[in-house]
Scaffold this motif. Structure first.
Motif, PDB file in Angstrom:
ATOM      1  N   LEU A 148      -7.680  51.395   7.410  1.00  0.00           N
ATOM      2  CA  LEU A 148      -6.810  52.428   8.246  1.00  0.00           C
ATOM      3  C   LEU A 148      -8.390  53.334   8.921  1.00  0.00           C
ATOM      4  O   LEU A 148      -8.956  54.987   8.577  1.00  0.00           O
ATOM      5  CB  LEU A 148      -6.265  53.322   7.882  1.00  0.00           C
ATOM      6  CG  LEU A 148      -4.976  53.521   7.098  1.00  0.00           C
ATOM      7  CD1 LEU A 148      -4.313  54.299   6.490  1.00  0.00           C
ATOM      8  CD2 LEU A 148      -3.913  52.977   8.817  1.00  0.00           C
ATOM      9  N   PRO A 149      -9.548  52.477   9.363  1.00  0.00           N
ATOM     10  CA  PRO A 149     -10.660  53.511   9.965  1.00  0.00           C
ATOM     11  C   PRO A 149     -10.076  54.099  11.110  1.00  0.00           C
ATOM     12  O   PRO A 149     -10.730  54.727  12.109  1.00  0.00           O
ATOM     13  CB  PRO A 149     -11.665  52.569  10.261  1.00  0.00           C
ATOM     14  CG  PRO A 149     -10.907  50.989  10.851  1.00  0.00           C
ATOM     15  CD  PRO A 149      -9.315  51.143  10.235  1.00  0.00           C
ATOM     16  N   GLY A 150      -9.139  54.037  12.576  1.00  0.00           N
ATOM     17  CA  GLY A 150      -9.062  54.764  13.178  1.00  0.00           C
ATOM     18  C   GLY A 150      -8.870  56.090  13.416  1.00  0.00           C
ATOM     19  O   GLY A 150      -9.171  56.515  14.168  1.00  0.00           O
ATOM     20  N   PRO A 151      -7.796  56.450  12.905  1.00  0.00           N
ATOM     21  CA  PRO A 151      -7.332  58.036  13.101  1.00  0.00           C
ATOM     22  C   PRO A 151      -8.978  58.969  13.225  1.00  0.00           C
ATOM     23  O   PRO A 151      -8.818  59.849  14.370  1.00  0.00           O
ATOM     24  CB  PRO A 151      -6.410  58.293  11.977  1.00  0.00           C
ATOM     25  CG  PRO A 151      -5.679  57.216  11.342  1.00  0.00           C
ATOM     26  CD  PRO A 151      -6.638  55.620  11.850  1.00  0.00           C
ATOM     27  N   PRO A 152      -9.973  58.659  12.107  1.00  0.00           N
ATOM     28  CA  PRO A 152     -10.827  59.550  13.147  1.00  0.00           C
ATOM     29  C   PRO A 152     -11.477  59.442  13.905  1.00  0.00           C
ATOM     30  O   PRO A 152     -12.210  60.285  14.037  1.00  0.00           O
ATOM     31  CB  PRO A 152     -11.722  59.137  11.103  1.00  0.00           C
ATOM     32  CG  PRO A 152     -11.108  58.723  10.389  1.00  0.00           C
ATOM     33  CD  PRO A 152     -10.010  58.033  11.622  1.00  0.00           C
ATOM     34  N   VAL A 153     -11.815  58.409  14.010  1.00  0.00           N
ATOM     35  CA  VAL A 153     -12.714  57.721  15.435  1.00  0.00           C
ATOM     36  C   VAL A 153     -11.538  58.646  16.642  1.00  0.00           C
ATOM     37  O   VAL A 153     -12.305  59.096  17.198  1.00  0.00           O
ATOM     38  CB  VAL A 153     -13.618  56.679  15.644  1.00  0.00           C
ATOM     39  CG1 VAL A 153     -13.979  56.186  16.604  1.00  0.00           C
ATOM     40  CG2 VAL A 153     -13.721  56.169  14.253  1.00  0.00           C
ATOM     41  N   ILE A 154     -10.183  58.234  16.236  1.00  0.00           N
ATOM     42  CA  ILE A 154      -9.559  58.669  17.413  1.00  0.00           C
ATOM     43  C   ILE A 154      -9.866  60.068  17.642  1.00  0.00           C
ATOM     44  O   ILE A 154     -10.095  60.417  19.397  1.00  0.00           O
ATOM     45  CB  ILE A 154      -8.476  57.809  16.920  1.00  0.00           C
ATOM     46  CG1 ILE A 154      -8.022  56.339  17.205  1.00  0.00           C
ATOM     47  CG2 ILE A 154      -7.606  58.334  18.390  1.00  0.00           C
ATOM     48  CD1 ILE A 154      -6.515  55.942  16.662  1.00  0.00           C
ATOM     49  N   VAL A 155      -9.476  60.866  16.710  1.00  0.00           N
ATOM     50  CA  VAL A 155      -9.499  62.392  17.701  1.00  0.00           C
ATOM     51  C   VAL A 155     -11.237  62.417  17.371  1.00  0.00           C
ATOM     52  O   VAL A 155     -10.611  63.727  18.058  1.00  0.00           O
ATOM     53  CB  VAL A 155      -9.523  62.424  14.939  1.00  0.00           C
ATOM     54  CG1 VAL A 155      -9.119  64.526  15.546  1.00  0.00           C
ATOM     55  CG2 VAL A 155      -7.791  62.632  14.841  1.00  0.00           C
ATOM     56  N   TYR A 156     -11.966  62.241  17.221  1.00  0.00           N
ATOM     57  CA  TYR A 156     -13.199  62.730  17.526  1.00  0.00           C
ATOM     58  C   TYR A 156     -13.767  62.321  18.947  1.00  0.00           C
ATOM     59  O   TYR A 156     -14.124  63.015  19.522  1.00  0.00           O
ATOM     60  CB  TYR A 156     -14.052  61.663  16.211  1.00  0.00           C
ATOM     61  CG  TYR A 156     -15.718  61.881  16.882  1.00  0.00           C
ATOM     62  CD1 TYR A 156     -16.042  63.367  16.527  1.00  0.00           C
ATOM     63  CD2 TYR A 156     -16.596  61.237  16.994  1.00  0.00           C
ATOM     64  CE1 TYR A 156     -17.770  63.283  16.979  1.00  0.00           C
ATOM     65  CE2 TYR A 156     -18.138  60.693  16.985  1.00  0.00           C
ATOM     66  CZ  TYR A 156     -18.857  63.084  16.626  1.00  0.00           C
ATOM     67  OH  TYR A 156     -19.771  62.885  17.364  1.00  0.00           O
ATOM     68  N   TRP A 157     -12.800  61.232  19.323  1.00  0.00           N
ATOM     69  CA  TRP A 157     -14.049  60.600  20.486  1.00  0.00           C
ATOM     70  C   TRP A 157     -12.428  60.703  21.464  1.00  0.00           C
ATOM     71  O   TRP A 157     -12.341  60.751  22.619  1.00  0.00           O
ATOM     72  CB  TRP A 157     -13.674  58.919  20.786  1.00  0.00           C
ATOM     73  CG  TRP A 157     -15.126  58.267  20.659  1.00  0.00           C
ATOM     74  CD1 TRP A 157     -16.462  58.571  20.119  1.00  0.00           C
ATOM     75  CD2 TRP A 157     -14.468  57.180  19.697  1.00  0.00           C
ATOM     76  NE1 TRP A 157     -17.305  58.151  20.202  1.00  0.00           N
ATOM     77  CE2 TRP A 157     -16.853  56.941  19.874  1.00  0.00           C
ATOM     78  CE3 TRP A 157     -14.388  55.547  20.128  1.00  0.00           C
ATOM     79  CZ2 TRP A 157     -17.525  55.334  19.642  1.00  0.00           C
ATOM     80  CZ3 TRP A 157     -15.413  55.270  18.981  1.00  0.00           C
ATOM     81  CH2 TRP A 157     -16.437  54.618  19.353  1.00  0.00           C
ATOM     82  N   LEU A 158     -11.923  61.291  21.245  1.00  0.00           N
ATOM     83  CA  LEU A 158     -10.767  61.190  22.743  1.00  0.00           C
ATOM     84  C   LEU A 158     -10.585  63.067  23.276  1.00  0.00           C
ATOM     85  O   LEU A 158     -10.235  62.854  24.164  1.00  0.00           O
ATOM     86  CB  LEU A 158      -8.886  61.667  22.110  1.00  0.00           C
ATOM     87  CG  LEU A 158      -8.584  59.750  21.907  1.00  0.00           C
ATOM     88  CD1 LEU A 158      -6.867  60.081  21.511  1.00  0.00           C
ATOM     89  CD2 LEU A 158      -9.178  59.170  23.099  1.00  0.00           C
ATOM     90  N   ALA A 159     -11.502  63.547  22.179  1.00  0.00           N
ATOM     91  CA  ALA A 159     -12.212  65.251  23.177  1.00  0.00           C
ATOM     92  C   ALA A 159     -13.396  64.592  24.228  1.00  0.00           C
ATOM     93  O   ALA A 159     -13.158  65.890  24.253  1.00  0.00           O
ATOM     94  CB  ALA A 159     -12.641  66.179  22.063  1.00  0.00           C
ATOM     95  N   THR A 160     -14.194  64.312  23.986  1.00  0.00           N
ATOM     96  CA  THR A 160     -15.346  63.255  24.906  1.00  0.00           C
ATOM     97  C   THR A 160     -15.640  63.133  26.299  1.00  0.00           C
ATOM     98  O   THR A 160     -13.270  63.091  26.545  1.00  0.00           O
ATOM     99  CB  THR A 160     -15.924  62.370  24.443  1.00  0.00           C
ATOM    100  OG1 THR A 160     -14.983  60.661  24.422  1.00  0.00           O
ATOM    101  CG2 THR A 160     -16.589  61.921  22.954  1.00  0.00           C
TER     102      THR A 160
END
Length: 258
Positions: A148-160
């Motif tokens: 499950l690598p996705g959620p932390p990265v998604i939360v981090y990148w979607l605010a860019t």
């Protein structure tokens, strides 16, 4: 090489894999969050992680390769570095952890991740290289434990301020390369046992069929509908796979038998 026997567990797993493929084709995410808890409950957490790595690698090639040229590698590489360093930590926990506790961790982590994504939580803090590396490290631990690598990265990148197409390309590039890191670490840890490998190969056509069906259905409704559908599937999978659900099912069966 002997294919797994078609029993009740395998039939349920293949159904979950096909549904996860549809969800991934529609919304672009959800495979690990749907399949991992179900596979961990039907087999074991290690089998679940190996299965995800197998089914979510080759079928994604046609989607990933075209976007590699537009990915922003200065954004991807620091996170990939953190992920690569910490995947072995997650795999060590997976290999030596208690299966029941791992099932609890997987299910509860998925529910927290779904809540974060559903509520639209975004990371608003600084975006230095150490922060990106740390986000990758968290993704690596979750990847090793539960794919499950996705959620932390998604939360981090979607605010860019990056365009949506670039964020999507970054995510696809990151997850594509992280699959190779996971495969290498799982292999080095001796977790690619033949029964797990054959289970993954058996499930791949079902996942690919669901993936193609989801792609075919994409565009027939709003993206919000797709996301709600996927979130509902993820929550259902996590709740069904919780260890306590077994007691509920047994109690219901006993009550009906009485």
């Amino acid at each position: 090489m002997i294919l797994p026997v078609l029993d009740q567990n395998l039939a349920l797993l293949l159904a979950a894999v096909a549904v996860a493929g549809v969800a991934r084709g529609l919304s672009g995410f959800g495979t690990g969050m749907i399949v991992t808890p179900i596979a961990a409950a039907l087999y074991d957490p290690i089998t679940a992680v190996v299965l995800i790595v197998i089914i979510d690698s080759l079928p994604m090639l046609p989607v990933t390769i075209p976007v590699l040229k537009i990915a922003r590698w200065r954004e991807v590489l620091p996170i990939l570095a953190g992920l690569g360093v910490f995947v072995p930590v997650g795999i060590y926990i997976l290999k030596h952890g208690d299966p029941a506790l791992l099932r609890w961790f997987i299910c509860l982590t998925i529910l927290v991740c779904v809540l974060a994504l559903w509520r639209g939580w975004r990371y608003r803090g600084p975006r230095s290289l150490p922060i990106s590396f740390s986000v990758g490290g968290l993704a690596g631990v979750l990847s090793g434990i539960a794919s499950l690598p996705g959620p932390p990265v998604i939360v981090y990148w979607l605010a860019t301020a990056l365009p949506a197409a670039i964020v999507r390309a970054n995510l696809l590039a990151l997850f594509f390369l992280s699959e190779f890191l996971s495969i290498g670490n799982l292999w080095a840890a001796g977790l690619f046992e033949m029964p797990r490998l054959m289970l993954g190969l058996t499930a791949t056509p079902f996942y690919l069929t669901g993936l193609l069906l989801g792609w075919g259905l994409y565009g027939r409704s709003s993206e919000q509908v797709y996301r709600r559908f996927t979130f509902a599937l993820v929550v259902a999978a996590a709740l069904i796979a919780m260890p306590t659900s077994e007691y509920v099912v047994r109690a219901a069966i006993s009550a009906l038998a009485a």
